[in-house]
Write a protein that holds these residues in place. Structure first.
Motif, short mmCIF file in Angstrom:
data_model
loop_
_atom_site.label_atom_id
_atom_site.label_comp_id
_atom_site.label_asym_id
_atom_site.label_seq_id
_atom_site.Cartn_x
_atom_site.Cartn_y
_atom_site.Cartn_z
N TYR A 72 0.84 -1.20 0.00
CA TYR A 72 0.00 0.00 0.00
C TYR A 72 0.87 1.25 0.00
N ASN A 73 0.35 2.28 -0.55
CA ASN A 73 1.05 3.56 -0.53
C ASN A 73 0.70 4.26 0.79
N ILE A 74 1.55 4.05 1.79
CA ILE A 74 1.21 4.57 3.13
C ILE A 74 1.87 5.92 3.35
N ASP A 75 1.04 6.91 3.60
CA ASP A 75 1.51 8.29 3.69
C ASP A 75 1.80 8.69 5.14
N SER A 76 1.02 8.11 6.06
CA SER A 76 1.20 8.47 7.48
C SER A 76 0.70 7.34 8.37
N VAL A 77 1.08 7.43 9.64
CA VAL A 77 0.72 6.37 10.58
C VAL A 77 0.09 7.00 11.82
N ILE A 78 -1.01 6.39 12.27
CA ILE A 78 -1.51 6.72 13.62
C ILE A 78 -1.21 5.49 14.46
N HIS A 79 -0.42 5.67 15.48
CA HIS A 79 0.17 4.53 16.19
C HIS A 79 -0.48 4.34 17.57
N MET A 111 9.07 2.63 8.72
CA MET A 111 8.59 3.90 8.16
C MET A 111 9.73 4.64 7.46
N LYS A 112 10.86 4.70 8.14
CA LYS A 112 12.01 5.44 7.58
C LYS A 112 12.46 4.79 6.28
N GLU A 113 12.53 3.46 6.30
CA GLU A 113 12.95 2.74 5.10
C GLU A 113 12.04 3.06 3.91
N PHE A 114 10.75 3.22 4.19
CA PHE A 114 9.79 3.47 3.10
C PHE A 114 9.49 4.96 2.94
N ASP A 115 10.32 5.78 3.58
CA ASP A 115 10.19 7.23 3.45
C ASP A 115 8.79 7.73 3.86
N CYS A 116 8.21 7.07 4.83
CA CYS A 116 6.92 7.50 5.39
C CYS A 116 7.25 8.25 6.67
N LYS A 117 6.98 9.54 6.71
CA LYS A 117 7.55 10.35 7.79
C LYS A 117 6.54 11.17 8.58
N LYS A 118 5.30 10.68 8.58
CA LYS A 118 4.29 11.37 9.40
C LYS A 118 3.72 10.39 10.40
N ILE A 119 3.73 10.77 11.67
CA ILE A 119 3.20 9.85 12.68
C ILE A 119 2.49 10.61 13.80
N VAL A 120 1.34 10.06 14.18
CA VAL A 120 0.61 10.56 15.36
C VAL A 120 0.74 9.46 16.41
N PHE A 121 1.23 9.82 17.57
CA PHE A 121 1.50 8.81 18.61
C PHE A 121 0.60 9.01 19.83
#
Ligand code: NAD
Ligand code: WQD
Length: 345
Positions: A72-79, A111-121
């Motif tokens: 999937y093209n993952i743009d951000s993560v809510i963790h 995330m870093k490996e896939f250049d996904c750099k937005k996260i809500v923790f």
């Protein structure tokens, strides 16, 4: 653009899925179901009238995460994923650090490996220290943190540090750390809600099980605190208001330029209610008597804890809207309709 929701089958996660859908976001849920079941995802699908992409898996399984990020093209993560029982964390600290800290490191590495750099923790008010001091109530975000009293709280503090250091090393990371106060209530449909396994640790789920006659009475932990009626005071927040804060945080990160330090924000109402206030409000909402006994204070409890929520309003244009009455009405609807939570029977 997809958002990865770790721990999305859990209590706060499911409510956030509904709010994200309302706001037009697409998402993928990743959860190892250690404290939830897929029944919660089915219930979300019913509410939003749409299929949810769900993948069972653990955040510590980097290979599985990599597959997900490749697919999937993952743009951000809510963790959200993690363990959350304070008492249990004292008996099994390694499990807590392994899940919450090591698990987050695995997620961040992928995330870093896939250049996904937005996260809500999902952080917690529990990271604050000396919160009994009058000088610190209501709590602002610059209150000292880190003098935590249990491995659960320490794990949240450690992840906050990891995220801050990650930003220092790479300031294209966009990070929001939300410090939740006490989430309660449920979606107004009565289809999703909090489903604790075993004896509830937290106040509102315990009261709701007394109201539905699953438990005989509530133990009130201490009535000699320095509060308006002697019982502990907390900042209870409706889980849908909390869910909405995630949508706002995500919007904020989407618009944020690089070189912005992590956003750290309290998510509470700013109002403190005592245990007796909650009992009274729940009795009114459920029209049931909640029998209780005053017992000794619970180890590690403090007298008062509530947020100064001004920064959230200022920076996210977010504020809690739902009242205590609404929290109790919604909690009761969920409990009454689902006396055994997501389990049938
Ligand atoms: P929850 O237990 O209902 O949800 C957490 C979900 O994460 C569960 O579905 C669980 O199966 C999953 N999970 C746990 N470990 C995992 C792993 N290693 N890999 C994949 N999935 C995993 O809890 P919640 O109340 O929804 O809390 C969500 C987050 O918010 C947690 O991080 C919690 O610490 C934090 N938080 C909760 C509260 C609260 O009072 N509920 C307060 C402050 C912060
Ligand atoms: C609230 C009040 C109790 C149960 C915990 C975690 C915190 C956060 C939220 C995750 C207190 C009293 C409770 C009972 C009672 N979670 N009480 N009888 O302790 O504020 O916070 O959950 O991050 O980290 O520590 O919430 O709901 O357990 O207690 O009298 O059976 O109710 O003493 O005053 P708490 P809680």
């Amino acid at each position: 653009m997809n958002i990865l929701i770790t721990g999305g089958a859990g209590y706060i996660g499911t409510h956030t899925l509904v709010e994200l859908n309302n706001a037009g976001y697409e998402f993928i849920v990743y959860d190892n179901l250690s404290n939830s079941s897929q029944a919660s995802i089915k219930a979300v699908e019913k509410i939003i009238n749409k299929d949810v992409i769900f993948q069972e898996g653990d955040i510590r399984d980097k290979e599985a995460l990599k597959k997900l990020f490749s697919k999937y093209n993952i743009d951000s993560v809510i963790h959200f994923a993690g363990l959350k029982a304070v008492g249990e964390s004292v008996s099994t600290p390694l499990e807590y650090y392994n899940n919450n800290v090591y698990g987050t490191l695995c997620l961040l590495e992928v995330m870093k490996e896939f250049d996904c750099k937005k996260i809500v923790f999902s952080s917690s008010a529990t990271v604050y220290n000396e919160i009994d001091s009058k000088n610190y109530i209501p709590l602002t975000e610059n209150n000292p943190i880190g003098n935590t009293t249990n491995p659960y709280g320490t794990s949240k503090f450690m992840v906050e540090r990891v995220l801050k250091d990650l930003y220092i090393s790479d300031n294209s990371f966009k990070i929001a750390i939300l410090r939740y106060f006490n989430p309660v209530g449920a979606h107004e449909s009565g289809l999703i809600g909090e489903d604790p396994s075993g004896i509830p640790n937290n106040l509102m789920p315990y009261i709701s099980q007394v109201a539905v006659a699953k438990r005989e009475y509530l133990n009130v932990f201490g009535d000699d605190y320095d509060t308006h009626d002697g019982t502990g005071v907390r900042d209870y927040i409706h889980v849908l208001d909390l869910a909405d804060a995630h949508v706002k945080a995500l919007n904020y990160l989407d618009l944020m330029a690089n070189n912005n330090v992590p956003l750290i924000v309290n998510i509470g109402t700013g109002i403190g209610y005592s245990v007796l206030d909650i009992i009274k409000a729940y009795e009114k909402a459920s029209n049931k008597k909640i029998p209780y006994k005053i017992v000794n204070r619970r180890l590690g409890d403090i007298s008062k804890c509530y947020a100064n929520p001004t920064y959230a309003k200022e920076i996210l244009n977010w504020e809690a809207k739902r009242t205590l009455e609404q929290m109790c009405i919604d909690s009761w609807r969920w409990q009454k309709n689902n006396p055994n939570g997501y389990k049938k029977g």
